[in-house]
Design an enzyme around this catalytic site. Structure first.
Site, PDB file in Angstrom:
ATOM      1  CE  LYS A 114     -17.160  -2.544   6.939  1.00 14.81           C
ATOM      2  NZ  LYS A 114     -15.936  -1.711   7.133  1.00 14.81           N
TER       3      LYS A 114
ATOM      4  CB  THR B 202      -3.991   5.902   0.973  1.00 16.02           C
ATOM      5  OG1 THR B 202      -2.875   6.715   0.639  1.00 16.02           O
ATOM      6  CG2 THR B 202      -3.524   4.662   1.699  1.00 16.02           C
ATOM      7  CE1 TYR B 203      -9.759  10.691  -3.637  1.00 19.58           C
ATOM      8  CE2 TYR B 203     -10.427  11.462  -1.464  1.00 19.58           C
ATOM      9  CZ  TYR B 203     -10.363  11.637  -2.830  1.00 19.58           C
ATOM     10  OH  TYR B 203     -10.892  12.765  -3.397  1.00 19.58           O
TER      11      TYR B 203
ATOM     12  CD  GLN C 288      -5.614   0.324  11.277  1.00 16.27           C
ATOM     13  OE1 GLN C 288      -4.671   0.288  10.474  1.00 16.27           O
ATOM     14  NE2 GLN C 288      -6.415   1.362  11.401  1.00 16.27           N
TER      15      GLN C 288
ATOM     16  CD  GLU D  88      -2.989   0.848   2.265  1.00  9.81           C
ATOM     17  OE1 GLU D  88      -3.524  -0.279   2.248  1.00  9.81           O
ATOM     18  OE2 GLU D  88      -3.349   1.754   3.018  1.00  9.81           O
TER      19      GLU D  88
ATOM     20  CG  HIS E 213     -13.690   1.849  13.764  1.00 13.84           C
ATOM     21  ND1 HIS E 213     -14.536   2.836  14.194  1.00 13.84           N
ATOM     22  CD2 HIS E 213     -12.866   2.434  12.852  1.00 13.84           C
ATOM     23  CE1 HIS E 213     -14.255   3.969  13.550  1.00 13.84           C
ATOM     24  NE2 HIS E 213     -13.243   3.748  12.731  1.00 13.84           N
TER      25      HIS E 213
HETATM   26  P1  FAD Z   1     -17.212   1.853   8.661  1.00 12.53           P
HETATM   27  O1  FAD Z   1     -17.235   0.439   8.216  1.00 12.53           O
HETATM   28  O2  FAD Z   1     -18.288   2.760   8.145  1.00 12.53           O
HETATM   29  O3  FAD Z   1     -17.250   1.832  10.270  1.00 12.53           O
HETATM   30  C1  FAD Z   1     -17.051   3.034  11.008  1.00 12.53           C
HETATM   31  C2  FAD Z   1     -17.611   2.836  12.417  1.00 12.53           C
HETATM   32  O4  FAD Z   1     -19.038   2.835  12.391  1.00 12.53           O
HETATM   33  C3  FAD Z   1     -17.240   1.519  13.095  1.00 12.53           C
HETATM   34  O5  FAD Z   1     -17.110   1.777  14.473  1.00 12.53           O
HETATM   35  C4  FAD Z   1     -18.434   0.606  12.825  1.00 12.53           C
HETATM   36  O6  FAD Z   1     -18.572  -0.386  13.831  1.00 12.53           O
HETATM   37  C5  FAD Z   1     -19.583   1.582  12.814  1.00 12.53           C
HETATM   38  N1  FAD Z   1     -20.620   1.295  11.820  1.00 12.53           N
HETATM   39  C6  FAD Z   1     -20.427   0.828  10.561  1.00 12.53           C
HETATM   40  N2  FAD Z   1     -21.609   0.793   9.884  1.00 12.53           N
HETATM   41  C7  FAD Z   1     -22.547   1.293  10.727  1.00 12.53           C
HETATM   42  C8  FAD Z   1     -23.941   1.554  10.608  1.00 12.53           C
HETATM   43  N3  FAD Z   1     -24.608   1.296   9.464  1.00 12.53           N
HETATM   44  N4  FAD Z   1     -24.594   2.085  11.670  1.00 12.53           N
HETATM   45  C9  FAD Z   1     -23.937   2.349  12.819  1.00 12.53           C
HETATM   46  N5  FAD Z   1     -22.607   2.127  12.993  1.00 12.53           N
HETATM   47  C10 FAD Z   1     -21.918   1.610  11.959  1.00 12.53           C
HETATM   48  N6  FAD Z   1      -8.867   6.433   5.546  1.00 12.53           N
HETATM   49  C11 FAD Z   1      -8.750   7.348   4.555  1.00 12.53           C
HETATM   50  O7  FAD Z   1      -9.180   8.501   4.719  1.00 12.53           O
HETATM   51  N7  FAD Z   1      -8.129   7.038   3.365  1.00 12.53           N
HETATM   52  C12 FAD Z   1      -7.664   5.790   3.117  1.00 12.53           C
HETATM   53  O8  FAD Z   1      -7.112   5.552   2.035  1.00 12.53           O
HETATM   54  C13 FAD Z   1      -7.779   4.800   4.132  1.00 12.53           C
HETATM   55  N8  FAD Z   1      -7.349   3.528   3.935  1.00 12.53           N
HETATM   56  C14 FAD Z   1      -7.556   2.563   4.895  1.00 12.53           C
HETATM   57  C15 FAD Z   1      -7.173   1.243   4.638  1.00 12.53           C
HETATM   58  C16 FAD Z   1      -7.377   0.244   5.601  1.00 12.53           C
HETATM   59  C17 FAD Z   1      -7.003  -1.184   5.292  1.00 12.53           C
HETATM   60  C18 FAD Z   1      -7.931   0.580   6.861  1.00 12.53           C
HETATM   61  C19 FAD Z   1      -8.101  -0.463   7.931  1.00 12.53           C
HETATM   62  C20 FAD Z   1      -8.304   1.904   7.126  1.00 12.53           C
HETATM   63  C21 FAD Z   1      -8.134   2.898   6.151  1.00 12.53           C
HETATM   64  N9  FAD Z   1      -8.531   4.220   6.361  1.00 12.53           N
HETATM   65  C22 FAD Z   1      -8.407   5.169   5.363  1.00 12.53           C
HETATM   66  C23 FAD Z   1      -9.074   4.636   7.657  1.00 12.53           C
HETATM   67  C24 FAD Z   1     -10.612   4.472   7.737  1.00 12.53           C
HETATM   68  O9  FAD Z   1     -11.212   5.379   6.842  1.00 12.53           O
HETATM   69  C25 FAD Z   1     -11.021   4.756   9.174  1.00 12.53           C
HETATM   70  O10 FAD Z   1     -10.585   3.731  10.025  1.00 12.53           O
HETATM   71  C26 FAD Z   1     -12.488   5.094   9.416  1.00 12.53           C
HETATM   72  O11 FAD Z   1     -12.604   5.639  10.730  1.00 12.53           O
HETATM   73  C27 FAD Z   1     -13.429   3.904   9.346  1.00 12.53           C
HETATM   74  O12 FAD Z   1     -13.566   3.442   8.078  1.00 12.53           O
HETATM   75  P2  FAD Z   1     -14.421   2.091   7.769  1.00 12.53           P
HETATM   76  O13 FAD Z   1     -14.514   1.969   6.330  1.00 12.53           O
HETATM   77  O14 FAD Z   1     -13.893   0.981   8.577  1.00 12.53           O
HETATM   78  O15 FAD Z   1     -15.855   2.588   8.371  1.00 12.53           O
END
Ligand code: FAD
Length: 317
Positions: free
Chosen positions: A199, A49-50, A210, A18, A183
């Site tokens: 998801k 990454t974005y 992570q 990455e 998370h």
């Molecule tokens: P989600 O899956 O939406 O989850 C976020 C939180 O909300 C979690 O606590 C979950 O339990 C909860 N949740 C999920 N769905 C719901 C729902 N429907 N209702 C209520 N609660 C819910 N960030 C960037 O800005 N750019 C990147 O390129 C980037 N790359 C990443 C790559 C990896 C492999 C990882 C692990 C993280 C990356 N991140 C990146 C960071 C990521 O954007 C953050 O960790 C962010 O806080 C959560 O993203 P997620 O997609 O896991 O969120």
């Protein structure tokens, strides 16, 4: 080719990396310089990454402050296209909810499809520095779950304009993030697991974790996923420690623990060079154990540190 097809086609643990787009104003050559040394290990894919827009306040004449938007690391999509073209390797752009309306997301996905990019990692994104918590764009998605649903919808030819007839379906393979140590916003593992499953049920094809420094956390996470009926591949994410500051910064920023054995070794280090050495050895040991346990792919967060990643890859691939 889809990441899941790469995983299926290989009997061995794959290698992937990455990278971050360079800072605005820097050349793409820095990306090539960080990928070149790792190509001999045949990465199955390269994630890019974005980084969303941030806001800063600039002092103007007369003392008033002007809110200015800046994007420090633009270029994710362009870099993906350039990498695919130059190395003939799969590039996986990260797509986030933050800062995007659904229409903008749709248009971005259409661009990716036209570029021949088959894979995306669908994420929510973090809050920007000026916001205490994540705020979705008006007309945008609040969770990665909704983004996954939009992409799977497009994969069946469903675009936002419901009256659109005979729309050409996209064909994206969708990766999502998973958190072996939970998370940070999730009240408990049960709830985080519930949304992770949502998801996957919405159409995500694989999970990238992570970073973690204790393999036990990954193994327990995989077990918990399987018990919760999540059966997609779970790719472990690994980051090589490279500096003294990370001893406190990584737990703070990424909400992860450093195991005691690792911490004891790090405590003995006097400078970043020594930390890097400990980091490389730790990562080699983690990688070997993960391969032995049959992890589908090891995904290294290189952050431009390709020499350290190369040393690890040389020992394990
Ligand atoms: P989600 O899956 O939406 O989850 C976020 C939180 O909300 C979690 O606590 C979950 O339990 C909860 N949740 C999920 N769905 C719901 C729902 N429907 N209702 C209520 N609660 C819910 N960030 C960037 O800005 N750019 C990147 O390129 C980037 N790359 C990443 C790559 C990896 C492999 C990882 C692990 C993280 C990356 N991140 C990146 C960071 C990521 O954007 C953050 O960790 C962010 O806080 C959560 O993203 P997620 O997609 O896991 O969120």
């Amino acid at each position: 080719m889809k990441i899941t097809e790469h995983l299926k086609a290989s009997k061995k643990t794959l290698f992937s990396i990455e990278i971050l787009p360079p800072l605005k104003g820097k050349s793409i050559q820095s990306i090539y310089d960080s990928i070149d040394p790792l190509m001999e290990f045949k990465p199955a894919f390269v994630d890019v990454t974005y980084h969303r827009e941030e806001y800063i306040y600039k002092k103007r004449e007369g003392g008033y402050l002007e809110k200015v938007s800046i994007r420090k690391r633009p270029g994710t999509v362009g870099i993906c296209a350039a990498i695919m073209n130059k190395y003939d390797v799969e590039a996986v752009p990260h797509i986030i909810c933050g800062g995007f309306t659904k229409e903008e997301t749709e248009n971005a996905l259409i661009d990716l499809q036209f570029l021949g990019i088959d894979n995306v990692l669908a994420l929510r994104g973090d809050s920007i520095k000026t916001e205490p918590q994540f705020v979705p764009e008006p007309g945008g998605h609040a969770y990665a779950y909704d983004l996954v649903k939009q992409i799977t919808g497009m994969n069946t030819g469903k675009y936002l304009d419901e009256e659109m007839k005979d729309a050409s379906p996209t064909n994206f393979c969708i990766g999502i993030a998973g958190y072996p140590e939970k998370h940070f916003e999730a009240p408990n593992m049960y709830s985080d697991m519930k949304w992770l499953k949502a998801k996957v049920d919405a159409g995500a094809d694989y999970i990238v974790t992570q970073m973690f420094y204790d393999n036990k956390k990954y193994f327990e996470f995989v077990d918990a996923c399987r018990k919760n009926d999540i059966h997609v591949p779970i790719i472990p994410g690994l980051k090589i420690l490279s500096g003294l500051k990370q001893m406190t910064a990584l737990p703070k920023v990424f909400h992860i623990d450093l195991p005691q054995d690792l911490y004891v070794e790090l405590e003995k280090c006097k400078d970043d060079k020594q930390v890097k050495e400990v980091g490389i050895q730790w990562c080699i040991q983690q990688s070997k154990e993960l391969i032995k346990a049959g992890a589908p792919c090891l995904h290294y967060y290189t952050m431009g540190a390709s020499e350290a990643t190369k040393r690890v890859a040389k020992e394990v691939f």
